[in-house]
Design a protein around this motif. Structure first.
Motif, PDB file in Angstrom:
ATOM      1  N   ASP A  28      -7.381   6.985  13.171  1.00 51.37           N
ATOM      2  CA  ASP A  28      -7.084   8.115  12.304  1.00 51.37           C
ATOM      3  C   ASP A  28      -7.176   9.384  13.147  1.00 51.37           C
ATOM      4  OD1 ASP A  28      -6.465   9.395   9.972  1.00 51.37           O
ATOM      5  OD2 ASP A  28      -8.485   9.324   9.133  1.00 51.37           O
TER       6      ASP A  28
ATOM      7  N   ASP B  19       0.797   9.434  -0.416  1.00 49.93           N
ATOM      8  CA  ASP B  19       0.169   8.148  -0.704  1.00 49.93           C
ATOM      9  C   ASP B  19      -0.290   7.521   0.599  1.00 49.93           C
ATOM     10  OD1 ASP B  19      -0.563   5.860  -2.162  1.00 49.93           O
ATOM     11  OD2 ASP B  19       1.346   4.899  -1.684  1.00 49.93           O
ATOM     12  N   ARG B  20      -1.579   7.301   0.748  1.00 55.86           N
ATOM     13  CA  ARG B  20      -2.154   6.718   1.962  1.00 55.86           C
ATOM     14  C   ARG B  20      -1.670   7.504   3.174  1.00 55.86           C
ATOM     15  NH1 ARG B  20      -1.152   2.674  -1.660  1.00 55.86           N
ATOM     16  NH2 ARG B  20      -2.842   1.205  -2.000  1.00 55.86           N
TER      17      ARG B  20
ATOM     18  N   HIS C 198      -0.031   9.056   5.996  1.00 50.39           N
ATOM     19  CA  HIS C 198       0.497   8.469   7.212  1.00 50.39           C
ATOM     20  C   HIS C 198       0.964   9.571   8.154  1.00 50.39           C
ATOM     21  CE1 HIS C 198       4.555   9.258   5.690  1.00 50.39           C
ATOM     22  NE2 HIS C 198       4.252   8.599   4.585  1.00 50.39           N
TER      23      HIS C 198
ATOM     24  N   GLN D 196      -1.547   5.224  -4.825  1.00 48.80           N
ATOM     25  CA  GLN D 196      -2.941   5.498  -5.153  1.00 48.80           C
ATOM     26  C   GLN D 196      -3.038   6.445  -6.352  1.00 48.80           C
ATOM     27  OE1 GLN D 196      -3.764   7.052  -1.208  1.00 48.80           O
ATOM     28  NE2 GLN D 196      -5.232   5.404  -0.841  1.00 48.80           N
TER      29      GLN D 196
ATOM     30  N   ARG E  64      -5.211  10.851  -4.000  1.00 47.82           N
ATOM     31  CA  ARG E  64      -4.227  11.477  -3.105  1.00 47.82           C
ATOM     32  C   ARG E  64      -4.524  12.967  -2.938  1.00 47.82           C
ATOM     33  NH1 ARG E  64       0.760  11.103  -5.566  1.00 47.82           N
ATOM     34  NH2 ARG E  64      -0.105  10.274  -7.501  1.00 47.82           N
TER      35      ARG E  64
ATOM     36  N   SER F 191      -7.415  13.344  -0.564  1.00 45.89           N
ATOM     37  CA  SER F 191      -7.010  13.111   0.828  1.00 45.89           C
ATOM     38  C   SER F 191      -6.372  14.353   1.433  1.00 45.89           C
ATOM     39  CB  SER F 191      -6.031  11.935   0.912  1.00 45.89           C
ATOM     40  OG  SER F 191      -6.645  10.729   0.530  1.00 45.89           O
TER      41      SER F 191
ATOM     42  N   SER G  58       7.053   7.075   2.589  1.00 44.15           N
ATOM     43  CA  SER G  58       5.946   6.407   1.898  1.00 44.15           C
ATOM     44  C   SER G  58       6.409   5.085   1.304  1.00 44.15           C
ATOM     45  CB  SER G  58       5.393   7.323   0.796  1.00 44.15           C
ATOM     46  OG  SER G  58       4.805   8.477   1.345  1.00 44.15           O
TER      47      SER G  58
ATOM     48  N   ARG H  64       4.799   1.455   1.916  1.00 48.35           N
ATOM     49  CA  ARG H  64       4.282   0.593   0.846  1.00 48.35           C
ATOM     50  C   ARG H  64       4.862  -0.810   0.976  1.00 48.35           C
ATOM     51  NH1 ARG H  64       4.749   5.359  -2.094  1.00 48.35           N
ATOM     52  NH2 ARG H  64       6.760   4.820  -2.983  1.00 48.35           N
TER      53      ARG H  64
END
Length: 528
Positions: free
Chosen positions: A82, A176-177, A179, A217, A222, A225, A297, A301
């Motif tokens: 990360d 979302d997550r 990236h 999510q 989100r 994050s 995204s 996914r």
């Protein structure tokens, strides 16, 4: 190897850009989880009266591209790490009183430097700079210099240019997550914002139109994050992160916004926003377009398909071999076809739907219980239970349906257990338990792990119309009786989707099967 660390880059930016992949590759051999990157080109190591104060750098085109290069390269060079490019010192607006102190969530264990000469000559400066700027009292911090990288290349003479920044910047996305593409977008926002960054996070109908919306999510996760990213990367600016249910969000309600950041996909959206702002008499937004070149995204996914999305927990209530793989999904989700693919890869299958037909045939315990509960009026001329007559009773009465399930489901489970045991005796190491009602019946306790098959509602309706000749209304009603995609995503270990072409579904199954082999217990692997 250390879990988290800080990388301080002090070389001229054009040289750093040429060496990004080498630098990250070297860092990935030292740090395993989280890497923070602080860019301080041409760092002066003379001890200042206040070593807590950062040396500020005005943003320019090369700095912006270096940030993008770091994020873009990280995907291929150190994809499991990360990365955050810190931008607190990159600003057009600083004063003698300006300070930036980072409060990093991960505990730093090591500081990497790209210039050993500077560190050797000025160790005292680096220690004070680190402790004051990164709010840490960790006296055990290790300092290492990145070696074996050629920093002697000639600087290229490409034109560099100063970039404009703004008090108020806005951008939007699914986030979302987080990236690489998201980090480039948010990093650009932090770079251009001097005072506040406003971010719209899509929700509601906007997400339902996206591919595999069940994987997205929750909105609060989100938003958190995004907030964490901004507070990490540029702590001195404020943030306004809000859910949006349309493409406009705050852009047509906040007259103070000055700049909107868009991607190549959303460039047209910037024009539409300005048209709406013009109608309201608001200042037109400058439109800054990024070229992240990263996956969307939706495609990310898709990459989750076939992988473990919910941890596989050890089930001590059943034997380790054969390994029981539950496969479930709603009607028309393609679970039977997926089970056939698994059979070709070496699994045996227990079809619980077929066992359901056998659960109350004449001469079985289930038969006696069903007849004594619902009466002889449900019997046909041959003495067998007439499924249509039984259905007429239970489908119109939820309580009676529950009573029937209470009789039939244990019988199905008993027969399934016997079949699984028999397959084990025959040497099968993996047995698939296929059941539409697996989660509703609580049969996940019979499985070592569960795979769920999801399909968009529109596709399921189309399949039922074509296959079963149902009307759209009848199809929707049948679908809603089964397990939802959201429940499958929340409760299953692995998710598959047969929405696309045959080959892509096959790739998912093969990917899932390969990953399954890696996590099988050693007692099962030894037999496989």
């Amino acid at each position: 190897m250390f879990e988290s660390g800080l990388l301080i880059l002090t070389r001229p930016v054009p040289i750093l850009r040429k060496n990004v992949q080498d630098i990250l590759s070297r860092a990935a051999k030292i740090i395993s989880s989280t890497l923070y990157v602080h860019i301080q080109p041409n760092l002066s190591t003379k001890l200042e009266p206040d070593p807590a104060r950062l040396q500020f750098v005005p943003p320019d085109r090369n700095l912006r591209l270096l940030m993008t290069d770091i994020y873009s390269s990280s995907a291929s060079v150190c994809g499991n790490m990360d990365i955050y490019v810190l931008l607190g010192n990159i600003t057009n607006h600083q004063s003698p009183m300006t300070k930036c102190r980072y409060n990093l969530r991960s505990k730093l264990e090591v500081v990497l430097l790209d210039n050993s000469d500077q560190f050797t000559a000025n160790e005292q400066y680096f220690y004070k700079f680190f402790q004051n700027t990164f709010q840490t009292s960790n006296n055990d911090i290790k300092f290492q210099c990145i070696s074996d990288i050629d920093f002697t290349q000639e600087m290229n003479s490409e034109e560099n240019s100063h970039i404009q920044t703004y008090r108020q910047v806005v951008l939007g996305g699914t986030f979302d997550r987080l990236h690489v593409g998201h980090k480039i977008l948010l990093g650009e926002g932090c770079l251009l914002a001097d005072e506040r960054l406003t971010v719209g996070v899509t929700t509601g109908e906007m997400n339902l139109k996206k591919s595999l919306p069940e994987f997205i999510q929750p909105t609060t996760e989100r938003i958190n994050s995004v907030v964490h990213f901004i507070e990490t990367v540029k702590p001195q600016i404020s943030h306004h992160v809000v859910p949006i249910s349309d493409m406009f969000g705050p852009t047509i309600t906040d007259p103070d916004l000055q700049c909107i950041i868009v991607s190549a996909e959303t460039a047209r959206g910037g024009e539409i926003v300005n048209q709406e702002r013009q109608k309201k008499g608001f200042q037109q937004l400058d439109v800054e377009q990024i070229h992240d070149g990263q996956s969307s995204s939706s495609s990310l996914r898709k990459r989750l398909l076939g992988t473990v999305i919910n941890p596989v927990k050890e089930n001590r209530n059943i034997p380790t071999s054969p390994y029981v793989l539950g496969v479930t999904g709603g009607i028309a989700s393609g679970k039977s076809a997926i089970c056939k693919r698994l059979e070709k890869l070496g699994a045996a299958t227990v079809d619980c739907d077929k066992l359901g037909h056998q659960a109350y045939v004449k001469g079985t315990p289930g038969y006696d219980k069903v007849v004594s509960t619902f009466g002889t009026g449900i019997l046909g001329e041959d003495g067998e239970v007439n499924r249509r007559a039984l259905g007429a009773i239970v489908f119109s009465d939820e309580a009676k349906m529950q009573t029937l399930n209470g009789i039939v489901w244990p019988e199905i489970a008993r027969m399934a257990t016997e079949e699984i045991r028999q397959y084990g005796k025959e040497g099968k190491t993996i047995v698939v338990l296929e059941a539409a009602i697996l989660l509703k019946a609580g049969w996940e306790t019979m499985c070592h792990e569960v795979w769920g098959c999801v399909i968009p509602l529109a596709e399921a309706v189309k399949r039922l119309e074509d296959r079963n000749h149902l009307s759209e209304e009848e199809a929707v009603k049948r679908i809603k009786l089964g397990v939802t995609n959201e429940e499958l995503v929340n409760r299953c270990n692995v998710i598959l989707c047969s929405q696309w072409e045959y080959e892509y579904t096959q790739q998912q199954v093969e990917k899932a099967w390969h990953l399954l082999q890696e996590r099988l217990p050693s007692s099962v692997k030894s037999q496989y």
